[in-house]
Scaffold this motif. Structure first.
Motif, mmCIF file in Angstrom:
data_model
loop_
_atom_site.group_PDB
_atom_site.id
_atom_site.type_symbol
_atom_site.label_atom_id
_atom_site.label_comp_id
_atom_site.label_asym_id
_atom_site.label_seq_id
_atom_site.Cartn_x
_atom_site.Cartn_y
_atom_site.Cartn_z
ATOM 1 N N THR A 81 -4.079 9.202 83.486
ATOM 2 C CA THR A 81 -4.358 7.876 82.934
ATOM 3 C C THR A 81 -3.454 7.624 81.725
ATOM 4 O OG1 THR A 81 -6.100 8.734 81.503
ATOM 5 C CG2 THR A 81 -6.791 7.835 83.629
ATOM 6 N N TYR A 82 -3.135 6.364 81.526
ATOM 7 C CA TYR A 82 -2.378 5.956 80.348
ATOM 8 C C TYR A 82 -2.973 4.648 79.858
ATOM 9 C CZ TYR A 82 1.419 4.504 77.291
ATOM 10 O OH TYR A 82 2.159 4.114 76.209
ATOM 11 N N VAL A 83 -3.378 4.625 78.606
ATOM 12 C CA VAL A 83 -3.968 3.415 78.008
ATOM 13 C C VAL A 83 -2.900 2.778 77.137
ATOM 14 C CG1 VAL A 83 -5.798 2.501 76.561
ATOM 15 C CG2 VAL A 83 -6.251 4.468 78.045
ATOM 16 N N TRP A 84 -2.533 1.557 77.501
ATOM 17 C CA TRP A 84 -1.532 0.808 76.748
ATOM 18 C C TRP A 84 -2.224 -0.297 75.982
ATOM 19 C CZ3 TRP A 84 0.636 -4.289 77.925
ATOM 20 C CH2 TRP A 84 1.705 -4.638 77.072
ATOM 21 N N THR A 85 -1.981 -0.353 74.674
ATOM 22 C CA THR A 85 -2.530 -1.403 73.834
ATOM 23 C C THR A 85 -1.448 -2.449 73.616
ATOM 24 O OG1 THR A 85 -3.927 0.206 72.734
ATOM 25 C CG2 THR A 85 -3.640 -1.915 71.641
ATOM 26 N N ASN A 86 -1.733 -3.675 73.997
ATOM 27 C CA ASN A 86 -0.781 -4.771 73.865
ATOM 28 C C ASN A 86 -0.664 -5.143 72.388
ATOM 29 O OD1 ASN A 86 0.698 -7.132 73.925
ATOM 30 N ND2 ASN A 86 -0.332 -7.908 75.753
ATOM 31 N N VAL A 88 0.882 -7.586 70.991
ATOM 32 C CA VAL A 88 0.903 -9.028 70.732
ATOM 33 C C VAL A 88 -0.474 -9.636 70.956
ATOM 34 C CG1 VAL A 88 1.923 -11.221 71.441
ATOM 35 C CG2 VAL A 88 3.323 -9.153 71.370
ATOM 36 N N ALA A 89 -1.054 -9.396 72.126
ATOM 37 C CA ALA A 89 -2.310 -10.050 72.483
ATOM 38 C C ALA A 89 -3.547 -9.261 72.071
ATOM 39 C CB ALA A 89 -2.341 -10.292 73.996
ATOM 40 N N GLY A 90 -3.367 -8.019 71.641
ATOM 41 C CA GLY A 90 -4.547 -7.225 71.310
ATOM 42 C C GLY A 90 -4.954 -6.389 72.502
ATOM 43 N N GLY A 91 -5.985 -6.421 73.087
ATOM 44 C CA GLY A 91 -6.475 -5.787 74.303
ATOM 45 C C GLY A 91 -5.706 -4.561 74.794
ATOM 46 N N SER A 92 -6.312 -3.850 75.691
ATOM 47 C CA SER A 92 -5.658 -2.677 76.246
ATOM 48 C C SER A 92 -5.798 -2.661 77.769
ATOM 49 C CB SER A 92 -6.252 -1.394 75.661
ATOM 50 O OG SER A 92 -7.615 -1.289 76.003
ATOM 51 N N THR A 93 -4.860 -1.989 78.403
ATOM 52 C CA THR A 93 -4.853 -1.857 79.862
ATOM 53 C C THR A 93 -4.739 -0.382 80.199
ATOM 54 O OG1 THR A 93 -3.683 -3.967 80.005
ATOM 55 C CG2 THR A 93 -3.678 -2.581 81.963
ATOM 56 N N THR A 94 -5.517 0.058 81.173
ATOM 57 C CA THR A 94 -5.481 1.451 81.609
ATOM 58 C C THR A 94 -4.759 1.540 82.944
ATOM 59 O OG1 THR A 94 -7.583 1.887 80.510
ATOM 60 C CG2 THR A 94 -6.876 3.471 82.170
ATOM 61 N N PHE A 95 -3.806 2.463 83.016
ATOM 62 C CA PHE A 95 -3.049 2.704 84.233
ATOM 63 C C PHE A 95 -3.420 4.064 84.788
ATOM 64 C CE2 PHE A 95 -0.524 -0.190 81.711
ATOM 65 C CZ PHE A 95 -0.115 -1.134 82.638
ATOM 66 N N GLY A 96 -3.453 4.195 86.104
ATOM 67 C CA GLY A 96 -3.703 5.470 86.752
ATOM 68 C C GLY A 96 -5.114 5.612 87.270
ATOM 69 N N VAL A 110 6.165 5.993 80.600
ATOM 70 C CA VAL A 110 7.619 5.983 80.369
ATOM 71 C C VAL A 110 8.083 4.595 79.933
ATOM 72 C CG1 VAL A 110 9.867 6.173 81.500
ATOM 73 C CG2 VAL A 110 8.123 7.895 81.923
ATOM 74 N N LEU A 111 7.627 3.571 80.617
ATOM 75 C CA LEU A 111 8.131 2.215 80.374
ATOM 76 C C LEU A 111 7.445 1.488 79.223
ATOM 77 C CD1 LEU A 111 8.519 1.031 84.062
ATOM 78 C CD2 LEU A 111 10.291 1.895 82.525
ATOM 79 N N LEU A 112 6.191 1.821 78.937
ATOM 80 C CA LEU A 112 5.441 1.060 77.943
ATOM 81 C C LEU A 112 5.260 1.773 76.608
ATOM 82 C CD1 LEU A 112 2.672 -0.375 80.285
ATOM 83 C CD2 LEU A 112 4.714 -1.534 79.429
#
Length: 137
Positions: A81-86, A88-96, A110-112
């Motif tokens: 899993t990878y949790v990316w926190t935006n 600009v907009a706040g919020g977070s998205t979980t990948f995986g 790698v990309l974020l």
């Protein structure tokens, strides 16, 4: 059971690798079990995640990543899993999906990662990929 081979007159010796195949009663099943065991050993080895992370980071644009960046990507590979926190907009998205070796989480890391997206680091001449003429020097 350990088997050691000694070469006469040289003083050299080596240990034969262990195997799961019964040499007296060979079956395809034994070969399949040994192949699966070897692959699992390589995939779950502690160096696999950092090695793959370093190579993926290099392929996606940064020739000399920092140890923190490699560790973050390796952790995404291990945990799945990878949790990316935006920023600009706040919020977070979980990948995986949360499974070891999840490529969605690894590629997202790698990309974020902040090192991959930093505008400040783009101004540093030692950051990023090397241009073709420098690769040949």
């Amino acid at each position: 059971l350990q088997s050691t081979v000694t070469l006469d007159g040289t003083g050299f010796s080596f240990r034969n690798p262990s195997h799961f195949i019964s040499l007296a009663d060979k079956e395809v099943r034994d070969a399949q079990y040994e192949t699966v065991a070897a692959l699992e050993h390589y995939v779950y080895h502690p160096n696999t995640a950092p090695f793959l992370s370093y190579r993926m980071i290099q392929r996606f644009g940064i020739s000399n990543p920092s140890p923190r960046y490699v560790q973050a990507v390796a952790e995404a590979f291990r945990s799945g899993t990878y949790v990316w926190t935006n920023p600009v907009a706040g919020g977070s998205t979980t990948f995986g999906a949360g499974q070891y070796g999840d490529m969605a989480a690894t590629i997202a890391a790698v990309l974020l990662d902040r090192e991959a997206r930093s505008v400040t680091l783009d101004m540093d001449p030692s950051h990023g990929s090397l241009n073709e003429p420098l690769l040949k020097v």
